[in-house]
Design a protein around this motif. Structure first.
Motif, PDB file in Angstrom:
ATOM      1  N   GLY A  47      38.365  31.257  37.047  1.00  0.00           N
ATOM      2  CA  GLY A  47      37.585  32.396  36.480  1.00  0.00           C
ATOM      3  C   GLY A  47      35.850  31.439  36.344  1.00  0.00           C
ATOM      4  O   GLY A  47      35.446  30.169  36.810  1.00  0.00           O
ATOM      5  N   ARG A  48      35.189  32.541  37.437  1.00  0.00           N
ATOM      6  CA  ARG A  48      33.570  32.085  37.374  1.00  0.00           C
ATOM      7  C   ARG A  48      33.252  33.089  35.960  1.00  0.00           C
ATOM      8  O   ARG A  48      33.396  33.905  36.150  1.00  0.00           O
ATOM      9  N   LEU A  49      31.973  32.362  36.312  1.00  0.00           N
ATOM     10  CA  LEU A  49      31.278  33.327  35.265  1.00  0.00           C
ATOM     11  C   LEU A  49      29.572  32.387  34.930  1.00  0.00           C
ATOM     12  O   LEU A  49      29.569  31.015  35.179  1.00  0.00           O
ATOM     13  N   PRO A  67      36.005  39.819  30.649  1.00  0.00           N
ATOM     14  CA  PRO A  67      35.102  40.632  32.355  1.00  0.00           C
ATOM     15  C   PRO A  67      34.793  41.425  31.246  1.00  0.00           C
ATOM     16  O   PRO A  67      34.356  42.315  30.217  1.00  0.00           O
ATOM     17  N   PRO A  68      33.434  42.101  31.639  1.00  0.00           N
ATOM     18  CA  PRO A  68      32.590  41.400  33.375  1.00  0.00           C
ATOM     19  C   PRO A  68      32.222  39.941  33.320  1.00  0.00           C
ATOM     20  O   PRO A  68      32.018  39.463  34.665  1.00  0.00           O
ATOM     21  N   VAL A  92      34.371  36.751  36.215  1.00  0.00           N
ATOM     22  CA  VAL A  92      35.766  37.490  36.950  1.00  0.00           C
ATOM     23  C   VAL A  92      36.635  36.481  37.223  1.00  0.00           C
ATOM     24  O   VAL A  92      36.474  35.331  37.650  1.00  0.00           O
ATOM     25  N   TRP A  93      37.969  36.803  37.283  1.00  0.00           N
ATOM     26  CA  TRP A  93      39.142  36.153  37.489  1.00  0.00           C
ATOM     27  C   TRP A  93      39.747  36.747  38.811  1.00  0.00           C
ATOM     28  O   TRP A  93      39.347  37.367  39.048  1.00  0.00           O
ATOM     29  N   SER A  94      39.930  35.898  39.526  1.00  0.00           N
ATOM     30  CA  SER A  94      40.816  35.643  40.479  1.00  0.00           C
ATOM     31  C   SER A  94      41.813  34.542  41.408  1.00  0.00           C
ATOM     32  O   SER A  94      41.766  33.861  40.494  1.00  0.00           O
TER      33      SER A  94
END
Length: 153
Positions: free
Chosen positions: A122-124, A140-141, A144-146
């Motif tokens: 998770g990036r934020l 989200p947004p 951002v999950w990856s």
């Protein structure tokens, strides 16, 4: 399985006063352990360029994540990022805000790929629109999950 949280755009070490808020200094951010609000994992300074935490987790029978830092309350599973600092006239730091990263909002295909690859990322940004530490429900947004590769230790 791991959950890696990668934060950027931190608000700084001080947050000025505002309506009904006396201000805070010595700001740090950390991950809060499930059911233990005073137990914080790896506090990072509020003026760091980036912060990262890697949390152990497993999959529950329902397919969601669980682990020592994954809370499960009404509304779904989540991870708390807790902000601590000192208010004027205080010597000790204490929690003054929390951001709630909603794991229930991870797209199913991303969660499936993360399970296959070993890491959900998770990036934020950790600063809100007013330049203060991010708080409240984060979905989200804003995050951002990856799927990612496991960290090498």
């Amino acid at each position: 399985m791991h959950l890696r949280i990668e934060g950027h755009t931190l608000p700084g070490r001080a947050c000025g006063p505002g309506p009904d808020f006396p201000g805070v200094s010595g700001i740090e951010v950390a991950v809060q352990r499930k059911d233990r609000p005073a137990e914080l994992l790896d506090p990072q300074p509020g003026d760091a360029p980036t912060v990262t935490w890697t949390l152990p987790c497993t999959f529950a029978a329902d397919g969601g994540l669980r682990g020592p830092y994954v809370h499960n309350r009404l509304g779904g599973r989540f991870v708390y990022l807790s902000w601590v600092g000192r208010q004027p006239q205080e010597e000790a730091s204490r929690m003054f805000r929390r951001a709630k990263l909603m794991l229930a909002d991870v797209p199913p295909e991303v969660l499936a790929e993360a399970r296959r690859r070993g890491t959900l990322v998770g990036r934020l940004a950790l600063t809100d629109a007013k330049g203060r530490p991010l708080c409240g429900r984060v979905a989200p947004p804003a995050v951002v999950w990856s799927a990612g590769e496991p960290a090498h230790t």
